[in-house]
Design a protein around this motif. Structure first.
Motif, PDB file in Angstrom:
ATOM      1  N   LYS B  51      47.672  52.896  81.470  1.00 60.14           N
ATOM      2  CA  LYS B  51      48.101  52.525  80.121  1.00 60.14           C
ATOM      3  C   LYS B  51      49.467  53.123  79.785  1.00 60.14           C
ATOM      4  CE  LYS B  51      44.468  54.472  78.203  1.00 60.14           C
ATOM      5  NZ  LYS B  51      43.807  55.098  79.356  1.00 60.14           N
ATOM      6  N   THR B  52      49.594  54.433  80.012  1.00 66.94           N
ATOM      7  CA  THR B  52      50.855  55.093  79.679  1.00 66.94           C
ATOM      8  C   THR B  52      51.982  54.588  80.571  1.00 66.94           C
ATOM      9  OG1 THR B  52      49.697  57.036  78.877  1.00 66.94           O
ATOM     10  CG2 THR B  52      51.987  57.349  79.513  1.00 66.94           C
ATOM     11  N   THR B  53      51.670  54.347  81.835  1.00 70.79           N
ATOM     12  CA  THR B  53      52.690  53.833  82.745  1.00 70.79           C
ATOM     13  C   THR B  53      53.198  52.482  82.258  1.00 70.79           C
ATOM     14  OG1 THR B  53      51.558  54.985  84.530  1.00 70.79           O
ATOM     15  CG2 THR B  53      53.186  53.337  85.178  1.00 70.79           C
ATOM     16  N   ALA B 174      52.406  52.855  70.314  1.00 68.53           N
ATOM     17  CA  ALA B 174      51.733  54.096  69.941  1.00 68.53           C
ATOM     18  C   ALA B 174      50.734  54.453  71.040  1.00 68.53           C
ATOM     19  CB  ALA B 174      51.035  53.931  68.605  1.00 68.53           C
ATOM     20  N   ASP B 175      51.029  55.526  71.787  1.00 67.89           N
ATOM     21  CA  ASP B 175      50.190  55.936  72.917  1.00 67.89           C
ATOM     22  C   ASP B 175      49.190  56.993  72.452  1.00 67.89           C
ATOM     23  OD1 ASP B 175      49.079  56.463  75.356  1.00 67.89           O
ATOM     24  OD2 ASP B 175      50.956  56.983  76.369  1.00 67.89           O
ATOM     25  N   GLU B 176      47.956  56.602  72.290  1.00 65.88           N
ATOM     26  CA  GLU B 176      46.888  57.477  71.807  1.00 65.88           C
ATOM     27  C   GLU B 176      47.336  58.303  70.605  1.00 65.88           C
ATOM     28  OE1 GLU B 176      44.084  58.751  74.297  1.00 65.88           O
ATOM     29  OE2 GLU B 176      44.764  57.705  76.085  1.00 65.88           O
ATOM     30  N   PRO B 177      47.781  57.643  69.560  1.00 67.65           N
ATOM     31  CA  PRO B 177      48.387  58.381  68.450  1.00 67.65           C
ATOM     32  C   PRO B 177      47.406  59.215  67.639  1.00 67.65           C
ATOM     33  CG  PRO B 177      48.124  56.087  67.861  1.00 67.65           C
ATOM     34  CD  PRO B 177      47.759  56.196  69.305  1.00 67.65           C
TER      35      PRO B 177
HETATM   36 MG   LIG Z   1      48.034  57.935  79.009  1.00 68.00          MG
END
Ligand SMILES: [Mg+2]
Ligand SMILES: Nc1ncnc2c1ncn2[C@@H]1O[C@H](COP(=O)(O)OP(=O)(O)OP(=O)(O)O)[C@@H](O)[C@H]1O
Ligand SMILES: Nc1ncnc2c1ncn2[C@@H]1O[C@H](COP(=O)(O)OP(=O)(O)OP(=O)(O)O)[C@@H](O)[C@H]1O
Ligand SMILES: [Mg+2]
Lengths: 314, 322
Positions: B51-53, B174-177
């Motif tokens: 996901k983050t990638t 928004a990454d796991e905000p």
């Molecule tokens: Mg991540």
């Protein structure tokens, strides 16, 4: 019980404030509440694990040991006679509790030899059988902690805590670092073993979903106090304390997209808590008395208690 | 003009497993489309699913080995960095890591207003900041003189949102905000995202593993597993009628805050397979074969294509049209 982190003669944090709690046999008890409200501190006191700067007062009485007060015995005594055998403790962030220089097998062997007084070879065999009964392959014993995935390590930590068949198990956020699928596997393992041993399981988590799925009773903490204590079902159906209400009603649920509202503000700084009820600055029902005086614990129903002026009998 | 705000086309990102380990695809042939209308697009999946990638590929932090990403019809590597970052802004997981502990957050807000939003006039800079802060529920005078440690996690996350809003972007990633925030504060941030989408017409890519908030706020959802998108569609539909066996397990595992569902949750056991993580990374076929209860021979050899079932796309041979 009281628990305080004494940072300096001027600064101390009352992280556990006048808490009374009873753990019954064969029961799963949940401790809920937001970050910093004192959940981990409470568990450390119940386990008798007091390291500076944490100091505790009050009593922790153990029925199995004829009413022994854990807070008045030495650490050596606890190490020899209580920890791992009668009570075990899965600390928060426990992925890192394994010794990185010791193979997984040695962690098991050490405990088995110390408490069962058996030889190394035999201990290893017992360990092999045991890890297989916990659903792992026996070659995990040959691995070092860093060679295992996070989920596997967490499984090892849980298995170690259950190894000597303790009657009380404390699990502090046992599944926060793993994904939901593995979380379910671990929680089912923990509760299956708890039933098998007839033990008491105390689970700390801020995930209300976990409380709803596995606990029989929940204590909700806020700013160092237990503000509500209730059997799980009525707690979720009809929460009494305004904090519990907000906590439960603000949770989104699958299949339900009705708008939800949260609490405003944030929890108080425990160095300098507000006067009266600690929750009053965020409470939608705050009255004059709440700003001045600490509320008392009121019994509402069988096994249900709440600490809030709204329910005080006058 | 293009009807797509963002289009990710068959994008692949290769990393090495550990130091000097074998190569694997952290993001593997991913295609998603964000239409040009205000929406919240959720990317969900377990830890390590990529996901983050994917977010970093979209933010131009990583460059894909294969595939391309289009913004308003233009390849993002043909768009000037400043212009691109005016349009796409990130919000990260850890509010404490978003701000330098030695600097007042206001400074970062000012830099964003000057350098990214391109506001020259100093009075206008302060005005934009004050307006944005009050929009996210903070007070300019309470913010100006404080350092990060003087804010709570929830307040810092609001500051991060304000910072992202200052350039008036089209899309926020928004990454796991909210994963580091307490339950009672999470919903406020989630509601703020919904409000921003509705009032300001800004779209979101919301990365999470919390399916309940995904259901609550998103329009579309992509479920990722080991680098691939296994299911993609309308969020409510996917979450109430999951097609891919992985999505199904994910939903069955979710502990729900309703004790009435306990019996069902407890009775549905999940098999703990001692699968080998590394094998999942390199297998040619579907990466879920080691854990899937429905695996057939074909799954091991050929990665299923996107198969359309109603309006949902699913990568699973179970849905192959015969
Ligand atoms: Mg991540
Ligand atoms: N070793 C320590 N020294 C000083 N203060 C501490 C220490 N450990 C905890 N505290 C403080 O005591 C309070 C309660 O902390 P505790 O760890 O019990 O909270 P918690 O409910 O377990 O939170 P979390 O959900 O974040 O784990 C907090 O204000 C915390 O900052
Ligand atoms: N810079 C990097 N170099 C090598 N491998 C990496 C790098 N960044 C990520 N990875 C690996 O790529 C995979 C995908 O990682 P990514 O961070 O995208 O997952 P994620 O879905 O965001 O997970 P999480 O939910 O834990 O944040 C993981 O196996 C990770 O270890
Ligand atoms: Mg804790």
């Amino acid at each position: 019980m009281f628990g305080e982190y004494v940072i300096s003669p001027q600064v101390s944090i009352k992280a556990v404030n006048n808490v009374s709690i009873e753990l019954k046999k064969n029961e799963v008890i949940g401790i809920a509440g937001e970050s910093g409200c004192g959940k981990s501190t409470l568990i450390k006191i119940l386990y008798g694990f007091l390291q500076p700067p944490l100091t505790a007062s009050g009593k922790v009485l153990l029925n199995t040991k004829g009413g022994l007060d854990l807070l008045s015995v030495s650490e050596d005594y606890k190490r020899e006679n209580i920890w791992w055998k009668i009570m075990s403790y899965i600390p928060q962030n426990s992925m890192n509790v394994l010794n990185p220089f010791m193979k997984i097998g040695d962690h098991f062997v050490e405990l088995l030899r110390k408490h069962l007084k058996i030889e190394k070879d035999e201990a290893y065999r017992v360990a092999e059988e045991y890890v297989m009964s916990m659903g792992m392959r026996k070659d995990v014993l040959k691995a070092f902690p860093h060679q295992l995935s996070g989920g596997m390590r967490q499984r090892v930590v849980v298995s170690l805590a259950l190894l000597l068949k303790p009657s009380i198990i404390f699990a502090d956020e046992p599944t926060t670092a793993v994904d939901v699928v593995l979380q379910k596997v671990l929680l089912q393992l923990l509760t299956d073993k708890q039933k098998e041993l007839g033990a008491t399981l105390v689970v700390v988590t801020h995930d209300m979903g976990v409380h709803a799925m596995i606990t029989q009773k929940v204590a909700v903490m806020y700013a160092g106090r237990v503000v509500e204590e209730a059997p799980t079902e009525p707690l979720f159906e009809d929460p009494k304390h305004p904090y519990t209400q907000a906590l439960i009603n603000s949770l989104p649920r699958l299949g339900d997209d009705r708008p939800r509202i949260g609490l405003s503000g944030s929890p108080p700084d425990l160095r300098n808590p507000p006067p009266g009820c600690e929750f009053h600055p965020r409470c939608p029902y705050a009255m004059d008395i709440c700003r001045r005086e600490k509320p008392l614990r009121v019994k509402i129903d069988k096994d249900r208690y709440v600490v809030c002026w709204l329910y005080a009998k006058r | 003009m293009s009807t797509h705000l963002l289009k990710v086309e068959n994008v692949t990102k290769v990393f090495r497993y550990g130091i000097l380990g074998f190569k694997f695809r952290a993001v593997d042939d991913v295609s998603i489309v964000i239409e040009d209308k205000p929406m919240i697009f959720t990317i969900a999946g377990e830890s390590g699913s990529g996901k983050t990638t994917l977010a970093k590929l979209i933010l131009k932090i990583y460059r894909p080995e294969q595939g391309r990403i289009l913004f308003m019809g233009r390849d993002i590597y043909r768009i000037d960095d400043n212009e691109y970052h005016r349009c796409i802004q990130p919000i990260m997981q850890d509010p404490y890591a978003s701000f330098n502990p030695m600097q007042k957050p206001i400074r970062y807000l000012r830099e964003t207003a000057r350098n990214i939003a391109g506001i020259r006039d100093e009075k206008e800079v302060e005005e934009r900041i004050a307006k944005t802060l009050s929009y996210v529920g903070l007070n300019y005078v309470d913010v100006v003189n404080k350092y990060p440690h003087e804010f709570s996690g929830g307040e810092l996350q609001r500051l991060a949102i304000a910072r992202a809003l200052i350039p008036r972007p089209r899309l926020i990633i928004a990454d796991e905000p909210v994963s580091m925030l307490d339950a009672s504060l999470r919903i406020n941030i989630i509601n703020l995202f919904k409000k921003i989408k509705e009032d300001l017409g800004i779209s979101f890519i919301y990365i999470t593993h919390d399916l309940a908030t995904a259901y609550y706020m998103s329009n579309k959802i992509a479920i990722m597993f080991r680098g691939t998108v296994v299911e993609l569609g309308d969020a409510r539909k996917v979450l109430s009628n999951p097609l891919h066996p992985y999505t199904q397990t994910l939903i069955e595992s979710l502990p729900e805050p309703s004790p009435k569902k306990r019996r069902y949750w407890m009775e549905k056991k999940i098999k703990f397979s001692t699968y080998i993580e590394e094998e999942e990374f390199v297998i040619k076929g579907c990466k879920y074969v080691f854990r899937c209860p429905y695996t057939i021979d074909k799954c091991k050899h050929v990665l299923p294509p996107y198969i359309k079932v109603d309006d949902t796309e699913v990568r699973c041979w179970l849905y192959e049209k015969k």
